[in-house]
Write an enzyme that holds these catalytic residues in place. Structure first.
Site, mmCIF file in Angstrom:
data_model
loop_
_atom_site.group_PDB
_atom_site.id
_atom_site.type_symbol
_atom_site.label_atom_id
_atom_site.label_comp_id
_atom_site.label_asym_id
_atom_site.label_seq_id
_atom_site.Cartn_x
_atom_site.Cartn_y
_atom_site.Cartn_z
ATOM 1 N N SER A 1 -7.862 -7.596 6.725
ATOM 2 C CA SER A 1 -7.255 -6.296 6.487
ATOM 3 C C SER A 1 -6.584 -5.776 7.759
ATOM 4 O O SER A 1 -5.676 -6.413 8.278
ATOM 5 C CB SER A 1 -8.316 -5.333 5.937
ATOM 6 O OG SER A 1 -7.728 -4.208 5.335
ATOM 7 N N ASP B 1 -8.100 -7.324 -0.878
ATOM 8 C CA ASP B 1 -8.694 -7.130 0.444
ATOM 9 C C ASP B 1 -9.777 -8.167 0.769
ATOM 10 O O ASP B 1 -10.738 -8.335 0.009
ATOM 11 C CB ASP B 1 -9.301 -5.726 0.502
ATOM 12 C CG ASP B 1 -9.611 -5.259 1.911
ATOM 13 O OD1 ASP B 1 -10.097 -6.059 2.719
ATOM 14 O OD2 ASP B 1 -9.363 -4.075 2.205
#
Length: 254
Positions: A38, A150
């Site tokens: 991320s 993610d």
């Protein structure tokens, strides 16, 4: 000695990684391989491309969540990451892993298979965007035959991706959870709950690292506190300078 650096996810708190990198640079610590999830994948990619920590901070300090995402109105998410793609296109010299000056591994979660995937070759920008795509908020990313969200869902501190490639692993973790919590509204309760869930998969990742840098003061910031970028950057930098020396990043011999 080959030193690896794993950078965690954490939204705006990931700006602390830039301060950590600046401190490591000043200590003369040469990073041989990087991994990131991320926000960590974004910072890692910019550093691996040759940008200095100061340059990276200049790129991200004005990155507004509202300017970088756009409404998608799709079943899969409320927002798209087109703005982030544009920022990366403008900031990265080339959209290829093999153009990077330091090898990089990016963690993303295959939402269909329910497993982690580490990208290290091919197109770079789609891998970063996939790693940053929080489920139900951003559209999943179709990439290399998979549907990705993610990476923090499965591996928020991707040390395992690089442990076999280096002699020493540093983990930069920007999601400390303090015992002092004020449940002032639903937003902070939800965010803390997500952090607690994600930190469950981080314990094993931390155990793989030889050193973990985890600035304790970061727990006062939200994932969306981009307006406090300089403060977050300074915390990462000063915590590293004040608590570590170059000797801490060397294998101890008996």
């Amino acid at each position: 000695m080959k030193i690896g650096l794993a950078l965690s996810g954490g939204g705006a708190r990931g700006i602390a990684h830039i301060g950590v990198l600046k401190a490591l640079d000043e200590m003369g610590i040469k990073i041989s391989v990087l991994s990131g999830t991320s926000a960590g994948s974004l910072v890692g990619a910019l550093y691996a491309s040759g940008s200095s920590p100061d340059d990276i901070f200049d790129i991200v300090k004005n990155l507004s969540i509202y300017r970088s995402v756009r409404p998608a109105w799709a079943w899969s998410g409320l927002l798209t990451m087109d703005g982030l793609r544009e920022l990366l296109i403008n900031s990265l010299p080339e959209n290829r892993f093999d153009a990077l000056k330091i090898p990089l591994f990016i963690a993303a979660t295959d939402i269909r298979k329910g497993e982690i995937k580490y990208f290290s070759e091919g197109e770079l920008i789609p891998a970063i965007v996939a790693s940053c795509s929080v489920p139900a908020v951003f559209n999943p990313v179709n990439y290399n035959g998979g549907l990705f969200v993610d990476g923090g869902l499965c591996d928020n501190l991707p040390s395992r991706a690089i442990v076999e490639l280096c002699d020493f692993v540093i983990g930069s973790h920007c999601n400390p959870i303090s015992n002092n919590f004020d449940p002032k509204n639903l937003k902070v309760v939800v965010e803390r709950s997500l952090l607690m869930a994600i930190n469950g998969n981080t314990k094993q990742s931390k155990s793989i690292c030889d050193v973990v840098i985890e600035p304790v003061k970061l727990d006062q910031f939200s994932s969306f506190d981009i307006a406090k970028a300089k403060e977050i950057f300074d915390i990462g930098y000063h915590f590293t300078i004040e608590n570590f020396t170059p000797a801490d990043f060397q294998k101890q011999t008996v």
